[in-house]
Motif scaffolding. Structure first.
Motif, mmCIF file in Angstrom:
data_model
loop_
_atom_site.group_PDB
_atom_site.id
_atom_site.type_symbol
_atom_site.label_atom_id
_atom_site.label_comp_id
_atom_site.label_asym_id
_atom_site.label_seq_id
_atom_site.Cartn_x
_atom_site.Cartn_y
_atom_site.Cartn_z
ATOM 1 N N THR A 89 21.970 20.742 18.753
ATOM 2 C CA THR A 89 22.080 19.300 18.539
ATOM 3 C C THR A 89 20.792 18.585 18.924
ATOM 4 O OG1 THR A 89 24.456 19.386 18.920
ATOM 5 C CG2 THR A 89 23.402 17.231 19.136
ATOM 6 N N CYS A 90 20.267 18.872 20.105
ATOM 7 C CA CYS A 90 19.031 18.220 20.554
ATOM 8 C C CYS A 90 17.848 18.623 19.671
ATOM 9 C CB CYS A 90 18.757 18.541 22.016
ATOM 10 S SG CYS A 90 19.915 17.734 23.146
ATOM 11 N N THR A 91 17.841 19.884 19.235
ATOM 12 C CA THR A 91 16.775 20.336 18.347
ATOM 13 C C THR A 91 16.789 19.549 17.039
ATOM 14 O OG1 THR A 91 16.829 22.557 19.272
ATOM 15 C CG2 THR A 91 15.873 22.328 17.083
ATOM 16 N N ARG A 92 17.962 19.420 16.428
ATOM 17 C CA ARG A 92 18.067 18.696 15.160
ATOM 18 C C ARG A 92 17.713 17.220 15.316
ATOM 19 N NH1 ARG A 92 20.630 21.550 11.080
ATOM 20 N NH2 ARG A 92 21.670 23.456 11.752
ATOM 21 N N GLU A 93 18.156 16.599 16.421
ATOM 22 C CA GLU A 93 17.892 15.177 16.638
ATOM 23 C C GLU A 93 16.421 14.882 16.913
ATOM 24 O OE1 GLU A 93 20.544 14.054 19.792
ATOM 25 O OE2 GLU A 93 22.285 14.006 18.459
#
Length: 69
Positions: free
Chosen positions: A51-55
């Motif tokens: 999630t943090c990677t995509r955001e």
């Protein structure tokens, strides 16, 4: 043998599993996940969940040297 912590183990025994913790949100995983990323910053490994990677993908890519893209 691979050590996620970056430490070497000269004892010859198998490495114990490490719990990964996202450096941004604190999400945990018991084993390496296919969509998590690892960033080495100031000589230390930091893991980021899917999630943090995509955001934050644009910011992450923006720090790469031009040789990577």
């Amino acid at each position: 043998m691979t050590s996620l912590s970056g430490d070497s183990d000269d004892s010859g025994s198998a490495a114990e599993p490490h719990t990964l913790v996202c450096a941004r949100c604190g999400t945990t995983a018991g084993a390496p996940q296919p969509l998590w990323i690892c960033s080495v910053e100031h000589g230390r490994r930091h893991y980021f969940c899917e999630t943090c990677t995509r955001e934050n993908l644009r910011a992450i890519e923006g720090r790469l040297d031009s040789a990577w893209w």
